[in-house]
Design an enzyme around this catalytic site. Structure first.
Site, mmCIF file in Angstrom:
data_model
loop_
_atom_site.group_PDB
_atom_site.id
_atom_site.type_symbol
_atom_site.label_atom_id
_atom_site.label_comp_id
_atom_site.label_asym_id
_atom_site.label_seq_id
_atom_site.Cartn_x
_atom_site.Cartn_y
_atom_site.Cartn_z
ATOM 1 N N ASP A 185 32.865 50.847 31.194
ATOM 2 C CA ASP A 185 33.998 49.999 30.833
ATOM 3 C C ASP A 185 35.094 50.730 30.050
ATOM 4 O OD1 ASP A 185 32.275 48.198 31.965
ATOM 5 O OD2 ASP A 185 31.919 47.044 30.135
ATOM 6 N N ASP A 198 40.339 47.854 31.486
ATOM 7 C CA ASP A 198 38.996 48.397 31.430
ATOM 8 C C ASP A 198 38.833 49.343 32.609
ATOM 9 O OD1 ASP A 198 38.537 46.749 29.293
ATOM 10 O OD2 ASP A 198 36.749 45.783 30.135
ATOM 11 N N HIS A 201 36.158 43.251 36.001
ATOM 12 C CA HIS A 201 35.477 44.429 36.517
ATOM 13 C C HIS A 201 35.258 44.307 38.030
ATOM 14 C CE1 HIS A 201 33.844 45.147 32.198
ATOM 15 N NE2 HIS A 201 35.167 45.289 32.288
ATOM 16 N N ASP A 255 33.430 46.121 40.094
ATOM 17 C CA ASP A 255 32.219 46.610 40.738
ATOM 18 C C ASP A 255 31.218 45.535 41.128
ATOM 19 O OD1 ASP A 255 31.650 46.225 38.060
ATOM 20 O OD2 ASP A 255 31.187 48.321 37.640
ATOM 21 N N CYS A 275 27.611 49.774 35.767
ATOM 22 C CA CYS A 275 28.178 49.521 34.438
ATOM 23 C C CYS A 275 27.509 50.380 33.361
ATOM 24 C CB CYS A 275 27.997 48.058 34.051
ATOM 25 S SG CYS A 275 28.817 46.880 35.126
#
Length: 367
Positions: free
Chosen positions: A120, A199, A248, A250, A352
């Site tokens: 992150d 991020d 995020h 992903d 992550c």
């Protein structure tokens, strides 16, 4: 001495998500703090019928229960064992006391967050480590845990830069924010455009092409800053997730190998993907197996997409995600199952929980 310096190989080298992984930073659980009720968390946690999440947010940040940390540590240890067994060097951040409250001239928080998810706060592009301007106030000093590692890499030839540290005053957030509804044409986000924030986990790398998204932590100014910093050698393509809790990329889009990208069938409009993906195989992620984490499900059920590529074939995937394991095998990959559900309450899975420092490869275009 001069000859030795000229032949020294920089320890940092990573241009995409799939070149052979040689060195990686894996997060830590020590002193991890449960999220507090600051404005971003109110709107980014997945919907849940459990009252536990509301209770946690109301507490204003407290340590994770010992039993949760111990269970997650068992999974983390197995993950590290797999990485090392596959010949990958594993590095760890320093232990930092995240229970300490802190403040700036404009605001204060009851505690920090954790060092569980190094993906992150840092983006590695080539031989450069970029510290990102995160929008979450509790993560303001998260980079401290990595300072000794990055100093070591810098001394060995790596580039190291930090984006402008944001003020994170109230002007950076929409105080009248109303969540978007699933399927809205234009998604709304908590974070405003007062200053650049982003991020690193809102970006995935495909060589000269980098895919990013706006989210509750990443704004247009943040994407603009990153593009200007990287320069004309790279192209940043912005997609829009259809998830109302978008934070995020992903669990939305994950490049697996040259010409192959894993796509969330619910959150991605495949007709609006970047042009360079036109000739890529779009691998539609199977529906995730239900997690056994019921009371504290702080991340999306699509964490089944949050895999880590060790090279173009080997991929680490959560062991209970049998539909994903079967799909990856059918697509020609070599899945390596690993238990990791006990790590989910710490807001991440394999991608992550890692920051790939060195992959064996060079900058290429895959368009």
């Amino acid at each position: 001495m001069q000859a030795a310096e000229e032949t020294q190989v920089c320890p940092v080298n990573s241009y995409n998500e799939w070149d052979p992984l040689e060195e990686v930073i894996v997060g830590r659980l020590e002193h991890a703090m449960l999220p507090d009720a600051q404005i971003i968390n109110k709107h980014t946690f997945p919907p849940s019928e459990s009252p536990v999440i509301d209770q946690i947010l109301a507490l204003g940040g407290v340590p994770y229960p010992t039993e949760m940390i111990e269970a997650a540590q068992e999974d983390l240890d197995q993950f590290i064992h797999i990485l090392e067994s596959e010949g990958i060097t594993v590095r760890r951040p320093d232990i930092v006391d995240y229970e300490t409250p802190f403040r700036t001239p404009a605001w204060k928080v009851p505690c920090g967050s954790s060092a569980t998810n190094p993906r992150d706060p840092f983006l590695v592009v080539g031989n450069e480590i970029i510290e990102t301007p995160m929008a979450d106030r509790s993560r303001y000093f998260e980079a401290w845990a990595y300072r000794s590692l990055f100093t070591e890499y810098f001394r060995q030839g790596a580039k190291w830069v930090a984006a402008p540290k944001p003020q994170l005053t109230d002007d950076q957030y929409h105080d009248d924010f109303q969540p978007s509804q699933y399927g809205d044409e234009e998604m709304k986000y908590v974070v405003a455009e007062f200053e650049p924030t982003f991020d690193a986990a809102d970006f995935v790398r495909c060589g000269t092409d980098i895919i990013g998204q706006k989210s509750h932590v990443t704004n247009g100014m943040g994407i603009l800053w990153l593009g200007r910093h990287l320069g004309d050698q790279y192209r940043i393509h912005v997609i829009q997730s259809r998830s109302p809790q978008a934070m995020h990329i992903d669990t939305t889009l994950m490049p697996l190998a040259p010409g192959k990208i894993l796509v969330n069938p619910e959150w991605v409009d495949t007709q609006k993907l970047p042009e360079f993906l036109r000739n890529w195989d779009l691998l539609m992620a199977p529906q995730p197996a239900l997690s056994e984490q019921k009371e504290l499900r702080l991340i999306s059920s699509w964490a089944n997409m949050n895999v880590l590529m060790l090279d173009e074939k080997r991929v680490i995937v959560e062991q209970r995600q049998e539909p994903m394991i079967r799909a990856l095998r059918d697509w020609g990959f070599e899945p390596i199952p690993c238990p990791f559900e006990n790590y989910y309450p710490f807001l991440g899975s394999f991608h992550c929980a890692t920051l790939d420092i060195r992959r064996k490869g060079t900058l290429q275009s895959y368009a």
